[in-house]
Design a protein around this motif. Sequence first.
Motif, PDB file in Angstrom:
ATOM      1  N   ILE A 184      14.659  -0.823  -4.917  1.00 10.27           N
ATOM      2  CA  ILE A 184      14.026   0.271  -4.175  1.00 10.27           C
ATOM      3  C   ILE A 184      14.314   0.189  -2.683  1.00 10.27           C
ATOM      4  CG2 ILE A 184      12.172   0.528  -5.879  1.00 10.27           C
ATOM      5  CD1 ILE A 184      10.390  -0.652  -3.441  1.00 10.27           C
ATOM      6  N   TYR A 185      14.869  -0.945  -2.248  1.00 11.52           N
ATOM      7  CA  TYR A 185      15.201  -1.126  -0.834  1.00 11.52           C
ATOM      8  C   TYR A 185      16.263  -2.198  -0.738  1.00 11.52           C
ATOM      9  CZ  TYR A 185      14.663  -2.455   4.112  1.00 11.52           C
ATOM     10  OH  TYR A 185      14.883  -2.740   5.433  1.00 11.52           O
ATOM     11  N   THR A 207      11.144  -2.993   6.456  1.00 11.83           N
ATOM     12  CA  THR A 207      10.135  -1.933   6.455  1.00 11.83           C
ATOM     13  C   THR A 207      10.447  -0.972   5.314  1.00 11.83           C
ATOM     14  OG1 THR A 207       9.937  -2.159   8.831  1.00 11.83           O
ATOM     15  CG2 THR A 207       8.974  -0.189   7.867  1.00 11.83           C
ATOM     16  N   LEU A 208       9.521  -0.884   4.365  1.00  8.97           N
ATOM     17  CA  LEU A 208       9.716  -0.011   3.204  1.00  8.97           C
ATOM     18  C   LEU A 208       8.962   1.296   3.427  1.00  8.97           C
ATOM     19  CD1 LEU A 208      10.620  -2.787   2.117  1.00  8.97           C
ATOM     20  CD2 LEU A 208       9.684  -2.100  -0.082  1.00  8.97           C
ATOM     21  N   ARG A 259       5.416  -2.886   6.401  1.00  9.81           N
ATOM     22  CA  ARG A 259       6.362  -3.848   6.955  1.00  9.81           C
ATOM     23  C   ARG A 259       6.109  -5.234   6.363  1.00  9.81           C
ATOM     24  NH1 ARG A 259       8.516  -5.429  12.871  1.00  9.81           N
ATOM     25  NH2 ARG A 259       9.464  -3.397  12.823  1.00  9.81           N
ATOM     26  N   PHE A 260       7.198  -5.933   6.048  1.00  9.99           N
ATOM     27  CA  PHE A 260       7.091  -7.281   5.492  1.00  9.99           C
ATOM     28  C   PHE A 260       7.909  -8.249   6.335  1.00  9.99           C
ATOM     29  CE2 PHE A 260       6.520  -4.290   2.052  1.00  9.99           C
ATOM     30  CZ  PHE A 260       5.356  -4.763   1.460  1.00  9.99           C
ATOM     31  N   TYR A 261       7.432  -9.493   6.424  1.00 13.73           N
ATOM     32  CA  TYR A 261       8.203 -10.560   7.032  1.00 13.73           C
ATOM     33  C   TYR A 261       8.500 -11.584   5.960  1.00 13.73           C
ATOM     34  CZ  TYR A 261       7.127  -8.708  11.655  1.00 13.73           C
ATOM     35  OH  TYR A 261       7.037  -7.905  12.760  1.00 13.73           O
ATOM     36  N   ASN A 274       0.863  -1.172   0.000  1.00 10.05           N
ATOM     37  CA  ASN A 274       0.000   0.000   0.000  1.00 10.05           C
ATOM     38  C   ASN A 274       0.907   1.232   0.000  1.00 10.05           C
ATOM     39  OD1 ASN A 274      -1.569   2.193   0.697  1.00 10.05           O
ATOM     40  ND2 ASN A 274      -2.306   1.332   2.633  1.00 10.05           N
ATOM     41  N   PRO A 275       0.963   1.953  -1.123  1.00  7.02           N
ATOM     42  CA  PRO A 275       1.882   3.094  -1.197  1.00  7.02           C
ATOM     43  C   PRO A 275       1.417   4.289  -0.366  1.00  7.02           C
ATOM     44  CG  PRO A 275       0.643   2.882  -3.232  1.00  7.02           C
ATOM     45  CD  PRO A 275       0.208   1.755  -2.368  1.00  7.02           C
TER      46      PRO A 275
END
Lengths: 124, 414
Positions: free
Chosen positions: B378-379, B395-396, B355-357, B349-350
């Motif tokens: 991008i990260y 966490t992006l 946060r991703f696991y 969701n921009p």
Amino acid sequence: MKRNMTCIACPLGCSLTVEYSEGLDDVTVTGNRCAKGEVYAREEILAPKRTVTATVSLTAGELSRLPVRTDRALEKELIADLLTELYRIEVSAPVAPGDRVLTDFRGTGVNVIATRRCGSRSDE
Amino acid sequence: MKIRRIDVLVIGAGASGLTSAIKLAEMGYEVSVVERENTLGGILNQCIHSGFGLHYFNEELTGPEFADRLIGLLPDALYLAPNATVDRLIDDENGLGALVFSPESGITRYSSRAIVLAMGCRERNRGNIHIPGSRPSGVYTAGLAQRLVNIEGYIPGKDVVIVGSGDIGLIMARRMSWVGAKVHCVVEIQPYPSGLTRNIVQCLNDFNIPLHLSHVVTKINGNDRVQSVEISPVSREKERGPGSFTVECDTLLLSVGLVPENELTRKFGIAMNHETSGPKVDSRLMTSKPGVFACGNVLHVHDLVDYACEEAERCAKGVDEFLRGVAPETGGPVVSGANVRYVVPGAYNPGSDNRFYLRPMIVKNKSRLSVRAGEVEIYGKNLPHVQPSEMVEATLSKDALKACSGQTLEVRIE
Ligand SMILES: Cc1cc2nc3c(=O)[nH]c(=O)nc-3n(C[C@H](O)[C@H](O)[C@H](O)COP(=O)(O)OP(=O)(O)OC[C@H]3O[C@@H](n4cnc5c(N)ncnc54)[C@H](O)[C@@H]3O)c2cc1C
Ligand code: SF4
């Protein structure tokens, strides 16, 4: 002398290198990411310690076993004796986390505390 | 049949269910938590060792202490139904909800505007790993043995062999040693241990318990009770060749992995993610069924309770947005690339930081996590050490996600 070990003070598990002199008066620790690692390495060379968790018998409660832990790390060679003593103890409900089940074990300053809350059977 | 109308139904009172319920109640929703056991806290109650809460409470706690802290945060207004099992999820003329059975109050139809799935996970057992031999008693999953020792107060055996070097198996090696059993060895099929190094040190090395890497249990012997097991190096698994040996024991503990508990989810027709064995979720942790969310071990197996709680808070935020009718900005899908088993959630969701696991597939020192939109990174972040048993967090930022919105993100470890 030199010894490699893994710090167990937190899940990061840093690889430590400990260099020490014969008389253990000069100890240098490298590889630790925080101050706890240095303390751990020194203790591991001088007198290794561990936090102990166990259960003790519980009477008059909704549960039959009460989980407990030492409130700080105990010298490794005293662990077997502590466990023997804990398996003899009986605690009666109600009990709350932090309640002491054993005070100053063998003069080490280590206490054993309850880690779970348990009401008495009649509380229901 | 009784009907109970509420805003949100939370299924499961483990760390994840309790955390999401606390957050939702704080936001002013009417929340019910249904739990099939008669105590709150879920799996935490049997994990009497310390190692919980370093992130969430900034303190190292045991499982029951962590549960007690959470229970202490429960607002009075929250409705708790222990000893109540959700039999199925429903969507009919009474709306979304569930059928709940309990010995005290019979059958209750819950009707809620949203549901949080927080049923946790269960253990893989002997059938899942195909050990040949007889079927004597004395074969337990490690988690069941943990429950027997720590809660019921029964010691399942005196001479123990453990299959699997994950953290649960290692913790049980120490626990069984401390209750006076002899743990003969731990057998691990992989060439590396799958638990944390700290647990190898304090649960095996402290007790001189050997760890046989690249070995498997090839046979269980015994009629009524386990008498011995045969252990062989992986390459000679088929025939009992050189390097094989027999260990006499009366108990075999299996610590061979956990699977999210999703019977209810599947029966309700919710789309599943085959990589995690949990439901597929969008950036808010909502499943394919509008209004049904998931968090904690039912979504994917977590190794740290702190992460499960963080996810549960995020889930509560998602439920709140859904109930307020706020639609998330849809960025695009997030997929696993090289050396990554899965990434959760599978969408971004921009409109906010995300946060991703993710779960690595390799063991490697000095690796790098890279998130790409097409060929553009991008990260990225350096990871000193990765292994499949340790979840990785990323966490992006909103800005990074805005810049690539509409594109698919690929997460890889190199
Ligand atoms: C053995 C073990 C050791 C661990 N050790 C550590 C550690 O040292 N440090 C750490 O940080 N983390 C550790 N973890 C991980 C962490 O504890 C868990 O990830 C976390 O507690 C999971 O919480 P949960 O709420 O998702 O699941 P659970 O705690 O499993 O809760 C799920 C709840 O849902 C209930 N339920 C299921 N189905 C239904 C139904 N149909 N109806 C009603 N209720 C239902 C269950 O009874 C249960 O109470 C460990 C995990 C395990 C399994
Ligand atoms: S040195 Fe510090 S950061 Fe490293 S494992 Fe020990 S306690 Fe953790």
